[in-house]
Scaffold this motif. Sequence first.
Motif, PDB file in Angstrom:
ATOM      1  N   LYS A 112       0.801  -1.220   0.000  1.00 56.42           N
ATOM      2  CA  LYS A 112       0.000   0.000   0.000  1.00 56.42           C
ATOM      3  C   LYS A 112       0.839   1.279   0.000  1.00 56.42           C
ATOM      4  N   SER A 113       2.157   1.157   0.034  1.00 57.17           N
ATOM      5  CA  SER A 113       3.000   2.340   0.142  1.00 57.17           C
ATOM      6  C   SER A 113       2.751   3.383  -0.947  1.00 57.17           C
ATOM      7  N   PRO A 114       2.693   3.017  -2.248  1.00 57.62           N
ATOM      8  CA  PRO A 114       2.393   4.037  -3.263  1.00 57.62           C
ATOM      9  C   PRO A 114       1.006   4.649  -3.095  1.00 57.62           C
ATOM     10  N   LEU A 115       0.037   3.845  -2.668  1.00 52.07           N
ATOM     11  CA  LEU A 115      -1.307   4.381  -2.415  1.00 52.07           C
ATOM     12  C   LEU A 115      -1.264   5.449  -1.338  1.00 52.07           C
ATOM     13  N   TYR A 116      -0.584   5.141  -0.238  1.00 49.94           N
ATOM     14  CA  TYR A 116      -0.491   6.092   0.859  1.00 49.94           C
ATOM     15  C   TYR A 116       0.220   7.376   0.436  1.00 49.94           C
ATOM     16  N   ARG A 117       1.373   7.209  -0.200  1.00 48.27           N
ATOM     17  CA  ARG A 117       2.234   8.357  -0.462  1.00 48.27           C
ATOM     18  C   ARG A 117       1.780   9.205  -1.646  1.00 48.27           C
ATOM     19  N   MET A 118       1.319   8.553  -2.726  1.00 55.12           N
ATOM     20  CA  MET A 118       1.008   9.288  -3.946  1.00 55.12           C
ATOM     21  C   MET A 118      -0.453   9.691  -4.061  1.00 55.12           C
ATOM     22  N   ASP A 134      11.769  11.238  -4.903  1.00 53.89           N
ATOM     23  CA  ASP A 134      10.610  10.711  -4.187  1.00 53.89           C
ATOM     24  C   ASP A 134       9.698   9.934  -5.133  1.00 53.89           C
ATOM     25  N   PHE A 135       9.428  10.522  -6.282  1.00 49.99           N
ATOM     26  CA  PHE A 135       8.522   9.911  -7.250  1.00 49.99           C
ATOM     27  C   PHE A 135       8.987   8.506  -7.632  1.00 49.99           C
ATOM     28  N   TRP A 136      10.262   8.374  -8.039  1.00 49.07           N
ATOM     29  CA  TRP A 136      10.750   7.075  -8.493  1.00 49.07           C
ATOM     30  C   TRP A 136      10.891   6.085  -7.347  1.00 49.07           C
ATOM     31  N   ALA A 137      11.351   6.550  -6.200  1.00 50.76           N
ATOM     32  CA  ALA A 137      11.526   5.644  -5.056  1.00 50.76           C
ATOM     33  C   ALA A 137      10.208   5.031  -4.615  1.00 50.76           C
ATOM     34  N   VAL A 138       9.142   5.814  -4.697  1.00 53.27           N
ATOM     35  CA  VAL A 138       7.827   5.315  -4.271  1.00 53.27           C
ATOM     36  C   VAL A 138       7.121   4.569  -5.393  1.00 53.27           C
ATOM     37  N   MET A 139       7.091   5.155  -6.589  1.00 48.64           N
ATOM     38  CA  MET A 139       6.297   4.585  -7.666  1.00 48.64           C
ATOM     39  C   MET A 139       6.816   3.245  -8.160  1.00 48.64           C
ATOM     40  N   LEU A 140       8.125   3.006  -8.077  1.00 45.59           N
ATOM     41  CA  LEU A 140       8.644   1.724  -8.554  1.00 45.59           C
ATOM     42  C   LEU A 140       8.071   0.552  -7.764  1.00 45.59           C
ATOM     43  N   GLN A 141       7.620   0.812  -6.536  1.00 48.15           N
ATOM     44  CA  GLN A 141       6.971  -0.246  -5.765  1.00 48.15           C
ATOM     45  C   GLN A 141       5.681  -0.706  -6.420  1.00 48.15           C
ATOM     46  N   TYR A 181      -2.603  -1.400  -8.811  1.00 52.04           N
ATOM     47  CA  TYR A 181      -2.398   0.005  -9.167  1.00 52.04           C
ATOM     48  C   TYR A 181      -2.900   0.379 -10.557  1.00 52.04           C
ATOM     49  N   ARG A 182      -3.274  -0.590 -11.368  1.00 51.88           N
ATOM     50  CA  ARG A 182      -3.855  -0.252 -12.668  1.00 51.88           C
ATOM     51  C   ARG A 182      -5.167   0.512 -12.533  1.00 51.88           C
ATOM     52  N   THR A 183      -5.840   0.322 -11.443  1.00 50.89           N
ATOM     53  CA  THR A 183      -7.086   1.070 -11.206  1.00 50.89           C
ATOM     54  C   THR A 183      -6.841   2.389 -10.474  1.00 50.89           C
ATOM     55  N   LYS A 184      -5.562   2.674 -10.154  1.00 48.55           N
ATOM     56  CA  LYS A 184      -5.248   3.864  -9.353  1.00 48.55           C
ATOM     57  C   LYS A 184      -4.470   4.929 -10.139  1.00 48.55           C
ATOM     58  N   CYS A 185      -4.143   4.649 -11.399  1.00 46.28           N
ATOM     59  CA  CYS A 185      -3.293   5.581 -12.159  1.00 46.28           C
ATOM     60  C   CYS A 185      -3.904   6.976 -12.254  1.00 46.28           C
ATOM     61  N   ARG A 186      -5.179   7.051 -12.509  1.00 47.07           N
ATOM     62  CA  ARG A 186      -5.816   8.366 -12.647  1.00 47.07           C
ATOM     63  C   ARG A 186      -5.748   9.149 -11.345  1.00 47.07           C
ATOM     64  N   GLN A 187      -5.935   8.466 -10.209  1.00 55.49           N
ATOM     65  CA  GLN A 187      -5.861   9.151  -8.917  1.00 55.49           C
ATOM     66  C   GLN A 187      -4.438   9.637  -8.634  1.00 55.49           C
ATOM     67  N   ILE A 188      -3.452   8.816  -8.996  1.00 50.84           N
ATOM     68  CA  ILE A 188      -2.056   9.220  -8.808  1.00 50.84           C
ATOM     69  C   ILE A 188      -1.738  10.432  -9.668  1.00 50.84           C
ATOM     70  N   SER A 217       3.048  17.254 -14.716  1.00 52.95           N
ATOM     71  CA  SER A 217       3.697  17.311 -16.013  1.00 52.95           C
ATOM     72  C   SER A 217       3.249  16.106 -16.831  1.00 52.95           C
ATOM     73  N   ILE A 218       3.193  16.274 -18.150  1.00 58.48           N
ATOM     74  CA  ILE A 218       2.797  15.187 -19.043  1.00 58.48           C
ATOM     75  C   ILE A 218       3.772  14.022 -18.911  1.00 58.48           C
ATOM     76  N   ARG A 219       5.050  14.341 -18.769  1.00 61.52           N
ATOM     77  CA  ARG A 219       6.066  13.289 -18.648  1.00 61.52           C
ATOM     78  C   ARG A 219       5.804  12.423 -17.430  1.00 61.52           C
ATOM     79  N   ARG A 220       5.540  13.056 -16.284  1.00 60.06           N
ATOM     80  CA  ARG A 220       5.268  12.283 -15.060  1.00 60.06           C
ATOM     81  C   ARG A 220       4.017  11.404 -15.238  1.00 60.06           C
ATOM     82  N   LYS A 221       2.994  11.953 -15.840  1.00 61.88           N
ATOM     83  CA  LYS A 221       1.753  11.191 -16.032  1.00 61.88           C
ATOM     84  C   LYS A 221       1.994   9.960 -16.903  1.00 61.88           C
TER      85      LYS A 221
END
Length: 324
Positions: free
Chosen positions: A226-232, A264-271, A279-286, A292-296
């Motif tokens: 749940k770490s990416p859910l919590y943080r992002m 922060d982004f890469w350290a958390v999101m790689l999980q 997380y496929r159902t959470k991409c829009r919320q993240i 930025s378009i690149r981050r999205k």
Amino acid sequence: MEKIISVVIPTLNRSEYIIATLEHWREQIRRNEDKVELIVCNNGSSDNTAQVLTDYHDKNDFFEFVDFQECVEIEKSFERTIAKAAAKYIILWGDDDLPFPYLIDILLGYIDKYPDCGLFHFNRLTGYDKIESLCNLRILKNEYSTDVIEYSNVDEFISGHLLDATFISSLMFPKESMTMQLDTSRHYGYNFIVPIYYGAINRRCIYINYPLCIQRMPIKRAWAEKSPLYRMIGLPNALFDMEKLGIIKDAQSIWMQQANSTKDFWAVMLQAARYRKFYRTKCRQINKYQYSIRRKIYVYLIVYLFPDFIYDWSKYVFRKKVNY
């Protein structure tokens, strides 16, 4: 006599760690037993944590043990553990973290010095954990110009200590803060911070420069999935709700500068690559909080295309470079 501090420890599947944690608390709790209580609440652990705690409690009466049979989400575990506290101030302690020998004595002194304080936060050491040892210990903040830093309002405090103060073992707050009736349902994993900060409005916040605990960083974490859910999602949701409540003035600035840097982004999101189905159902919320378009695009690439081993590799790289 009314207790001044309640140390409350919610624990889940920590049979390897919990006794060492309690051993570090034992002497200072006994020394201050008229002012302090220690309560451990088992969150329906699936390992032998309950039995380990029962056996230890039979021989040690310096703490109260509550064995909850039902395993609940982290926010509910925090909530029912805090509800057991009876003292004026609460420390919500991590079940694998280690207090320094005079933590309680020092905090009691600061309570006397700052009786109107809405929040105390203190420095710490951090170290990667191999169960039997702590490796690469380092101090979180290396600034000692003063013993404490006083913040006249909670916005100033959060602007300087957002991520540091999400580490629960480094906070002490009035119990009355947790009686606030606030909607924290979207603050996944960070449900505790908004009531604490709301209760500190118009009150001083104190940061103690001296490190008072050791933060273990074990490889196995009960909440890793749940770490990416919590943080992002949970943390920015909490920040923007705090802006609406008047706790802080600029949620976006705090989020981008303190919690959503490139590292922060890469350290958390790689999980999330490890748990891509979730997380496929959470991409829009993240992506709501990626500006930025690149981050999205990266969010979708990580969740849909990155292989599982990328996260393990990234942990090795980060640990070689920084104690993240």
